[in-house]
Design a protein around this motif. Structure first.
Motif, PDB file in Angstrom:
ATOM      1  N   VAL A 269     104.316  11.904 -40.014  1.00  0.00           N
ATOM      2  CA  VAL A 269     104.715  10.972 -41.064  1.00  0.00           C
ATOM      3  C   VAL A 269     103.856   9.725 -40.887  1.00  0.00           C
ATOM      4  N   SER A 270     102.984   9.451 -41.860  1.00  0.00           N
ATOM      5  CA  SER A 270     102.034   8.350 -41.716  1.00  0.00           C
ATOM      6  C   SER A 270     102.343   7.222 -42.677  1.00  0.00           C
ATOM      7  N   GLY A 271     102.082   6.002 -42.209  1.00  0.00           N
ATOM      8  CA  GLY A 271     102.253   4.834 -43.063  1.00  0.00           C
ATOM      9  C   GLY A 271     100.925   4.124 -43.278  1.00  0.00           C
TER      10      GLY A 271
ATOM     11  N   LEU B  94     112.009   8.280 -40.579  1.00  0.00           N
ATOM     12  CA  LEU B  94     111.731   9.550 -41.247  1.00  0.00           C
ATOM     13  C   LEU B  94     111.141  10.547 -40.250  1.00  0.00           C
ATOM     14  N   ALA B  95     110.241  10.050 -39.404  1.00  0.00           N
ATOM     15  CA  ALA B  95     109.615  10.922 -38.399  1.00  0.00           C
ATOM     16  C   ALA B  95     110.694  11.502 -37.481  1.00  0.00           C
ATOM     17  N   ASP B  96     111.635  10.661 -37.055  1.00  0.00           N
ATOM     18  CA  ASP B  96     112.724  11.138 -36.188  1.00  0.00           C
ATOM     19  C   ASP B  96     113.540  12.201 -36.904  1.00  0.00           C
ATOM     20  N   CYS B  97     113.827  11.953 -38.161  1.00  0.00           N
ATOM     21  CA  CYS B  97     114.654  12.852 -38.951  1.00  0.00           C
ATOM     22  C   CYS B  97     114.008  14.228 -39.100  1.00  0.00           C
ATOM     23  N   VAL B  98     112.696  14.253 -39.355  1.00  0.00           N
ATOM     24  CA  VAL B  98     112.040  15.544 -39.610  1.00  0.00           C
ATOM     25  C   VAL B  98     111.436  16.144 -38.343  1.00  0.00           C
TER      26      VAL B  98
ATOM     27  N   ILE C 159     103.113  13.840 -44.197  1.00  0.00           N
ATOM     28  CA  ILE C 159     103.765  13.001 -45.200  1.00  0.00           C
ATOM     29  C   ILE C 159     103.081  11.636 -45.199  1.00  0.00           C
ATOM     30  N   ALA C 160     102.384  11.316 -46.275  1.00  0.00           N
ATOM     31  CA  ALA C 160     101.631  10.063 -46.373  1.00  0.00           C
ATOM     32  C   ALA C 160     102.454   9.060 -47.178  1.00  0.00           C
ATOM     33  N   CYS C 161     102.909   8.008 -46.516  1.00  0.00           N
ATOM     34  CA  CYS C 161     103.768   7.028 -47.182  1.00  0.00           C
ATOM     35  C   CYS C 161     102.996   5.731 -47.406  1.00  0.00           C
TER      36      CYS C 161
ATOM     37  N   ILE D 243     102.424  15.832 -48.427  1.00  0.00           N
ATOM     38  CA  ILE D 243     103.393  15.179 -49.307  1.00  0.00           C
ATOM     39  C   ILE D 243     102.997  13.711 -49.385  1.00  0.00           C
ATOM     40  N   ALA D 244     102.876  13.179 -50.582  1.00  0.00           N
ATOM     41  CA  ALA D 244     102.538  11.768 -50.723  1.00  0.00           C
ATOM     42  C   ALA D 244     103.689  11.028 -51.391  1.00  0.00           C
TER      43      ALA D 244
END
Lengths: 357, 266
Positions: free
Chosen positions: A245-247, A263-267, A302-304, A323-324
């Motif tokens: 999960v990237s920011g 989010l990273a922890d969740c997934v 996941i690109a946030c 996923i963006a």
């Protein structure tokens, strides 16, 4: 340049880099790639690991398990820690003695110090930071047609040359180039970590071990390594992560990364970042994904709030699923993504966490 | 102290765009800049000069005549002398051939104590020319330098060399080659005095050809280079992805998770 007798050069060597008696991940990846290339070359070509260090004999078994047909070791007290002078001397002497056709090094901070020094001493060609290798033009055409815009009409699938075709990004990833060394041997390349696939482990595999005599003296080494320090913080393992999960700039500040972490922890993922976020000081450089950071290929990326500069894309575009999440539906990342979710990441991510579970 | 800085003029790769129709690079209008890591190398030399005023900084570059503009910028930043290796005979050199030319130019100078180069240039990203030049000059090298401290007699330097997972502290005697990474320092801006100096009509940026550096013509240029470009191309654009429909963040999140589950991705 002196004329080189190509027939004298046989086999593929992998510089199996170890630190403190542990092989680097990229060593396994190169053995896998070297194995495939050696079979592509045929004619009894072997993939061989070269292990340099002190008390490293035990690592041979690991190399056999991951594809090596043969292992060369150079073991000496003076090789315990990496030094440019020490390693260059023993590696180039081994290459001159055994004449491999191809030598692959991991494009690590050490591989990229050692390989150019060796190439200059051997007067051999070296290509930096490769992301794809072929020896048969037929296979190269398959790769090019699948992944690139290259017009392959002028290529002969049955080309007998079997030169190593070394493909790498240039101009910050805007362009790809395939490099060859048609007139010199060995053909050498540093290969980007995290790109090649290791083989399935073959427990109990064995092979021939060749111990190369080390003729190194203290005077050969002109630097003194006074200390080797591991970073206090746990190394961010982006390369092995299944979900990242990237920011990016859209995260706005260091506090914003809390949302990304949640989010990273969740997934069950690892936190990544764009260069913009790292350069702004919101998160440490070890999280950086991209041309100047780490290259990753997780199952889900996941690109946030990442717009998707080319230099970032180069480091993550081979992820299985992208996923963006972005406010700007027209930014490059939203076009690259398999799933594009338009919206404010600070509003979307809490909802996404609730849904995911 | 005599310091040589290796610098390259590069296109600003952040500004490069791809022509979507032809899939080729659009280099027109892309600004040329001093390579960022080389700016860190020059800054280190300037810091040394700040503390040791008898330091002389010579910047060496190789490239087309236009690269003089970048060298003028180096003068404006505080470099003393600049040399541009520019000659058709060295055109198309790969990293091996480039290091032969730079090493030859260095040998024409009146000695040196330290060579500092940027770790890598942003156009090629090879990180090879520094180490290869050091090898051709038979001097020790330390790459990925992020901190440094000279001994009191200035005869050796202790550097912090970055690794992926930490760093090494390395002591090396001069003369040697160091390659700089961006963590090493923050490059300064040009000063008004510096700009005046760079504009001085008497200022001469020396342009050296292959004959001036007395390099063996079998060791430079496209033909002598062991590596050749076989093909170049752009990556294939990916097919269009799925746009997640929905009126609220909640609805969109639901639709995304449902979509991922339907495809057995999660």
């Amino acid at each position: 340049m002196a004329t080189v007798n190509f027939d004298e050069y046989k086999n593929i060597w992998v510089f199996a880099e170890q630190r403190k008696g542990k092989l680097m991940n990229v060593a396994y990846e190169l053995l896998g790639e070297g194995y495939n290339l050696s079979r592509e070359l045929g004619d009894g070509c072997k993939v061989c690991a070269l292990i340099v260090g002190k008390d490293i004999g035990g690592l041979a078994e690991e190399c056999f398990a991951y594809g090596a047909d043969k292992v060369y070791t150079i073991d000496d007290d003076l090789l315990e820690v990496y030094t440019t002078d020490g390693y260059t001397k023993v590696v180039t002497e081994a290459i001159n003695e055994f004449k491999p056709e191809i030598v692959l090094y991991g494009a690590t901070f050490i591989g990229r110090d050692l390989a150019p020094r060796c190439a200059a001493r051997l007067d051999a060609g070296l290509t930096a930071d490769c992301t794809h290798l072929n020896v048969r033009v037929k296979n190269y055409i398959d790769y090019a047609e699948k992944n690139t815009t290259l017009n392959t009409e002028s290529l002969d699938p049955e080309d007998p040359a079997k030169n190593l075709l070394m493909t790498r990004p240039a101009f910050g990833g805007n362009l790809m180039a395939t490099i060859v060394c048609p007139t010199t041997r060995p053909q050498m390349s540093t290969v980007r970590p995290g790109v090649m696939d290791k083989l399935e482990k073959r427990e109990g595999a064995t092979g021939e071990i060749v111990k190369i005599k080390c003729e190194l003296s203290k005077d050969d080494i002109r630097t003194t390594v006074k200390e080797v320090v591991k970073a206090a913080k746990e190394l961010v393992n982006l390369i092995d992560a299944e979900i990242i999960v990237s920011g990016g700039r859209g995260v706005k500040n260091a506090d914003g990364f809390e949302v990304i972490r949640n989010l990273a922890d969740c997934v069950g993922g690892v936190v990544g970042a764009s260069r913009a976020a790292v350069d702004s000081g919101w998160i440490e450089g070890s999280h950086q994904v991209g041309q100047t950071g780490t290259t990753v290929k997780p199952k889900i990326y996941i690109a946030c709030g990442i717009s998707g500069a080319i230099q970032h894309q180069v480091g993550m575009q081979t992820s299985d699923i992208i996923i963006a999440i972005n406010k700007d539906n027209d930014c490059p990342m939203m076009h690259l993504a398999d799933y594009a979710l338009e919206g404010d990441l600070f509003k979307v991510i809490p909802e996404l966490i609730a849904e995911w579970n | 102290m005599k310091i040589i800085v290796c610098a390259k003029q590069v296109p600003d790769t952040n500004e490069i765009k791809i022509n979507p129709e032809t899939g080729t690079l659009m280099r027109d209008g892309v600004p040329s800049i001093l390579n960022p890591d080389d700016a860190n190398a020059l800054e280190m030399a300037l810091e040394i000069k700040d503390n040791n005023p008898d330091t002389e900084i010579t910047v060496i570059s190789m490239g087309p005549p236009q690269a003089k503009v970048m060298l003028e910028e180096c003068i404006a930043l505080g470099a003393d002398k600049c040399i541009l290796i520019s000659d058709r005979a060295v055109g198309g050199s790969d990293t091996w051939a480039t290091s032969n030319a730079i090493a030859a130019a260095v040998r024409k100078l009146d000695g040196f104590d330290l060579i500092i180069a940027g770790r890598q240039a942003i156009d090629g990203d090879t990180a090879q020319v520094g180490p290869q030049t050091a090898e051709k000059l038979d001097i020790p090298q330390v790459t990925y330098v992020k901190e440094y401290k000279f001994s009191d007699d200035m005869k050796s330097v202790e550097v912090k060399r970055a690794l992926e997972d930490g760093y090494q502290i390395i002591d090396v005697k001069l003369p040697c080659m160091l390659t700089a990474i961006k963590e090493l320092n923050t490059p300064r801006y040009m000063t008004v005095d510096g700009i005046m100096r760079a504009c001085d009509p008497n200022l001469e940026i020396k342009v050296w050809g292959a004959a001036d550096i007395e390099v063996d013509l079998d060791k430079v240029g496209l033909k002598a280079s062991p590596t050749n470009v076989f093909r170049s191309f752009t990556p294939k654009p990916k097919g269009k992805g799925v746009y997640i429909e929905g009126d609220t963040p909640k609805e969109k999140s639901q639709n995304l998770v449902t979509g991922l589950k339907a495809k057995h991705i999660i």
